[in-house]
Design an enzyme around this catalytic site. Structure first.
Site, PDB file in Angstrom:
ATOM      1  N   HIS A  76      35.006  28.196 -11.624  1.00 45.09           N
ATOM      2  CA  HIS A  76      34.280  27.282 -10.732  1.00 45.09           C
ATOM      3  C   HIS A  76      33.502  28.078  -9.683  1.00 45.09           C
ATOM      4  O   HIS A  76      32.346  27.784  -9.395  1.00 45.09           O
ATOM      5  CB  HIS A  76      35.257  26.373  -9.973  1.00 45.09           C
ATOM      6  N   LYS A  98      42.985   9.393 -12.559  1.00 52.17           N
ATOM      7  CA  LYS A  98      43.617  10.685 -12.843  1.00 52.17           C
ATOM      8  C   LYS A  98      44.705  10.949 -11.807  1.00 52.17           C
ATOM      9  O   LYS A  98      44.543  10.594 -10.640  1.00 52.17           O
ATOM     10  CB  LYS A  98      42.582  11.820 -12.750  1.00 52.17           C
ATOM     11  N   SER A 155      41.364  24.750 -15.143  1.00 53.23           N
ATOM     12  CA  SER A 155      42.433  24.487 -14.175  1.00 53.23           C
ATOM     13  C   SER A 155      43.736  24.205 -14.904  1.00 53.23           C
ATOM     14  O   SER A 155      44.811  24.646 -14.479  1.00 53.23           O
ATOM     15  CB  SER A 155      42.063  23.293 -13.293  1.00 53.23           C
TER      16      SER A 155
HETATM   17  P1  ADP Z   1      36.109  17.563 -14.289  1.00 53.32           P
HETATM   18  O1  ADP Z   1      37.444  16.900 -14.250  1.00 53.32           O
HETATM   19  O2  ADP Z   1      35.017  16.783 -13.642  1.00 53.32           O
HETATM   20  O3  ADP Z   1      35.701  18.152 -15.621  1.00 53.32           O
HETATM   21  P2  ADP Z   1      36.685  20.277 -13.472  1.00 53.32           P
HETATM   22  O4  ADP Z   1      37.142  20.716 -12.132  1.00 53.32           O
HETATM   23  O5  ADP Z   1      37.613  20.490 -14.618  1.00 53.32           O
HETATM   24  O6  ADP Z   1      36.297  18.777 -13.267  1.00 53.32           O
HETATM   25  O7  ADP Z   1      35.302  20.965 -13.819  1.00 53.32           O
HETATM   26  C1  ADP Z   1      34.163  20.817 -13.030  1.00 53.32           C
HETATM   27  C2  ADP Z   1      32.988  21.460 -13.717  1.00 53.32           C
HETATM   28  O8  ADP Z   1      33.186  22.867 -13.763  1.00 53.32           O
HETATM   29  C3  ADP Z   1      32.768  21.041 -15.177  1.00 53.32           C
HETATM   30  O9  ADP Z   1      31.386  20.960 -15.427  1.00 53.32           O
HETATM   31  C4  ADP Z   1      33.399  22.149 -15.957  1.00 53.32           C
HETATM   32  O10 ADP Z   1      32.821  22.277 -17.254  1.00 53.32           O
HETATM   33  C5  ADP Z   1      33.049  23.343 -15.083  1.00 53.32           C
HETATM   34  N1  ADP Z   1      33.948  24.473 -15.292  1.00 53.32           N
HETATM   35  C6  ADP Z   1      35.293  24.498 -15.221  1.00 53.32           C
HETATM   36  N2  ADP Z   1      35.793  25.727 -15.503  1.00 53.32           N
HETATM   37  C7  ADP Z   1      34.706  26.518 -15.752  1.00 53.32           C
HETATM   38  C8  ADP Z   1      34.524  27.891 -16.144  1.00 53.32           C
HETATM   39  N3  ADP Z   1      35.570  28.681 -16.343  1.00 53.32           N
HETATM   40  N4  ADP Z   1      33.257  28.340 -16.319  1.00 53.32           N
HETATM   41  C9  ADP Z   1      32.214  27.501 -16.151  1.00 53.32           C
HETATM   42  N5  ADP Z   1      32.307  26.210 -15.812  1.00 53.32           N
HETATM   43  C10 ADP Z   1      33.529  25.713 -15.614  1.00 53.32           C
END
Ligand code: ADP
Length: 161
Positions: free
Chosen positions: A17, A41, A128
């Site tokens: 992130h 969620k 995560s």
């Molecule tokens: P959500 O529940 O909205 O998917 P996340 O916190 O899991 O929220 O992810 C937020 C955004 O960050 C999403 O677009 C996800 O694809 C992106 N993301 C998460 N981990 C990574 C990573 N390791 N590299 C690039 N983008 C990521």
């Protein structure tokens, strides 16, 4: 001033992130990292903790602001008057869901654009949920999350081991 929103659960924020935040903050004048408070969620970390970790890890980025939102993303965008949404793509598996969400959101708010940033290869496996799984079984997560998040994970999962 070109502003963008990077929405997500950030449960908790990882270096994946943070990489997207750093790169997006260089592309736009301002970046709002928007932490979703989604009643459908059940997050591991409270909204306050998720927001606190993001604030800590972005404190040296002057054009990055952290906000929480409980509404539909498009309603939040209208409220703050921003049209651009940033999302990260890790693999083809992310694509379908992200594509669907971008299309639905565009339908709900025509002026909205979704910008995708592709992950760095070294973070492509990071999520995560995988971090929480590693931490829950006592694994080392310092390569994947900032120190404040590592401490939070240890506090959260220590009681369970
Ligand atoms: P959500 O529940 O909205 O998917 P996340 O916190 O899991 O929220 O992810 C937020 C955004 O960050 C999403 O677009 C996800 O694809 C992106 N993301 C998460 N981990 C990574 C990573 N390791 N590299 C690039 N983008 C990521």
């Amino acid at each position: 001033m070109k502003q963008a929103v990077y929405p997500g659960s950030f449960d908790p924020v990882t270096y994946g992130h943070l990489d997207i935040i750093t790169r997006a903050s260089a592309l736009f004048d301002g970046l709002i990292v928007a932490v979703a408070n989604n009643p459908l969620k059940t997050p591991t970390f409270s909204l306050e903790d998720r927001k606190k970790y993001l604030e800590e890890v972005t404190k040296d980025m002057p054009n990055v602001q952290v906000m929480a939102f409980s509404s539909l993303l498009v309603d939040f965008l209208k409220e703050i008057n921003v049209n651009i949404v940033v999302r990260g793509l890790r693999a083809v598996t992310d694509f379908e869901m992200e594509f669907q969400m971008a299309l639905v959101n565009k339908n709900l708010l025509e002026r909205m654009e979704t910008v995708f940033l592709v992950t760095r290869t070294e973070y492509s496996f990071l999520s995560s949920s995988i971090i929480k799984e590693v931490a829950a079984f006592g694994g080392e997560v310092s390569d994947f999350v900032p120190p404040i998040v590592e401490e939070g994970l240890m506090r959260k999962f220590r009681q369970r081991t």
